[in-house]
Enzyme design. Structure first.
Site, short mmCIF file in Angstrom:
data_model
loop_
_atom_site.label_atom_id
_atom_site.label_comp_id
_atom_site.label_asym_id
_atom_site.label_seq_id
_atom_site.Cartn_x
_atom_site.Cartn_y
_atom_site.Cartn_z
N CYS A 197 37.78 -11.88 -75.78
CA CYS A 197 36.88 -11.13 -76.28
C CYS A 197 37.27 -10.96 -77.79
O CYS A 197 37.91 -10.23 -78.23
CB CYS A 197 36.27 -9.81 -75.50
N HIS A 220 28.95 -9.60 -69.29
CA HIS A 220 29.55 -9.33 -70.53
C HIS A 220 28.52 -9.64 -71.51
O HIS A 220 27.94 -10.81 -71.40
CB HIS A 220 30.90 -10.14 -70.83
N HIS A 279 37.38 -7.12 -77.75
CA HIS A 279 37.94 -6.29 -76.80
C HIS A 279 39.55 -7.11 -76.28
O HIS A 279 40.03 -6.70 -75.40
CB HIS A 279 37.18 -5.96 -75.49
N GLU A 281 35.64 -4.09 -64.17
CA GLU A 281 35.78 -4.30 -65.71
C GLU A 281 35.37 -5.58 -65.99
O GLU A 281 35.79 -6.68 -65.60
CB GLU A 281 37.45 -4.36 -65.81
N LYS A 282 34.36 -5.68 -66.99
CA LYS A 282 33.51 -6.78 -67.16
C LYS A 282 34.47 -7.98 -67.93
O LYS A 282 33.98 -9.13 -68.00
CB LYS A 282 32.41 -6.52 -68.10
N HIS A 283 35.63 -7.50 -68.61
CA HIS A 283 36.08 -8.62 -69.31
C HIS A 283 37.29 -9.62 -68.33
O HIS A 283 37.65 -10.53 -68.98
CB HIS A 283 37.19 -7.91 -70.34
FE LIG Z 1 33.91 -7.33 -74.93
#
Ligand SMILES: [Fe+3]
Ligand SMILES: [Fe+3]
Ligand SMILES: [Fe+3]
Ligand SMILES: [Fe+3]
Lengths: 118, 118, 118, 118
Positions: A103, A45, A106, A15-17
């Site tokens: 983010c 990201h 997100h 999960e990139k966040h």
């Molecule tokens: Fe994002």
């Protein structure tokens, strides 16, 4: 609904966040050491005006203490600056480092790292 | 009285408040590189609740552009976190990096570093 | 340990650290309205260099949305500025406003206010 | 090139980027009073993800003091929050309030207001 209910967490490898905290596992009391904090360590990201990581907050929660200490906030200019910093801190007790990031699309994310202080 | 009139500057080798910017002198356009920014590089600044560096702002002013870009703001928890970060940015034109910092007792300070972009 | 585990909450009438959000209960979609946010509404919190409220963050969590939106962060100069702001926002859906604040001694606190949007 | 060289100023009645400070012209020493700070008082500034006012910093420079005091920083969520706050401060000497703001497209701006303290 509480802030804890809307801050997401996951494995940063998928999960990139998720913010990632890198430090030694054990440090000496009251001696400066480096902390690296970043979003996108394994999966990059996006970093555009429309979609980017705005900031990362870093905290220490010392074991057994009722109160949490704000170590720093790092804000990143969209498109030009990566959400990736190295900073320098000192602790005087065992505890948990907590990174909290945002983010603009997100929302809120967090991760933790336990750290031993001798 | 303007903000420029009250932001102080000096040689960091003799004045502990001056923020110092370390980067390569020349970088490639749109390629990430490291920027190290710190107060107290040569002469340590105190770091206590009563007297500390609260934050450092980093800007790029591209040559010939009318507008300046805010690259990041770094805020430091008094007594625990040093005013010293490494961050990661990319530029697309030659310009001047400007660091702006704040001591809760001794006010506003700045320094610059020209950077060539090819 | 998660951030949600260390953010405290209580009734602001008996606990001076709790941030208080004042807005209309119902607002019109995409129309600006005032939000007042403060710590110490009923019981004053100290405001000294040694003990103060450093900042208040304000979020909206829209009902049914997975992501939370950061509306603003307000930082207060110790001893000179009270942790008390009025700001101006617009929303487009029903949700929950969340205020998150930090005392440099007593850590992280939060409160919520549901808001109807028509 | 210094920060003072790249912070722009103008009449807010004809230039929408200029931050405007509204306070009484004279206040009592160490008594709280309201300060209203905003960008776009006469001519509205856009507020979108692509083009917005990111933040306003507020300072007091006391007459004859070598150092400037940071009163607060106010950051605004793009598209949802207007760059317009009311905050509450107390001063103990005559001086000049300075507002410093940032548009993500049009860079750095400032304005001043002298304030008498009795
Ligand atoms: Fe994002
Ligand atoms: Fe100092
Ligand atoms: Fe407190
Ligand atoms: Fe603009």
């Amino acid at each position: 609904m509480k802030l804890g209910d809307v801050i997401k967490s996951a494995d940063f490898k998928s999960e990139k966040h998720v913010p990632v905290i890198d430090t030694p596992d054990k440090v000496k009391s009251d001696e400066l050491f480096k902390v690296e904090v970043q979003v996108g360590k394994d999966i990059h990201h996006p970093n555009t005006v429309e979609h980017h990581i705005s900031w990362i907050d870093l905290y220490i929660h010392y074991d057994g203490d009722p109160n949490t200490v704000h170590l720093g906030r790092f804000e990143f200019g969209p498109a030009v600056t990566e959400p990736h910093v190295v900073t320098h801190i000192k602790l005087n007790k065992k505890g948990t480092l907590i990174a909290h990031s945002y983010c603009n699309i997100h929302g809120l994310w967090e991760s933790q790292k336990e750290i031993d202080v001798e």
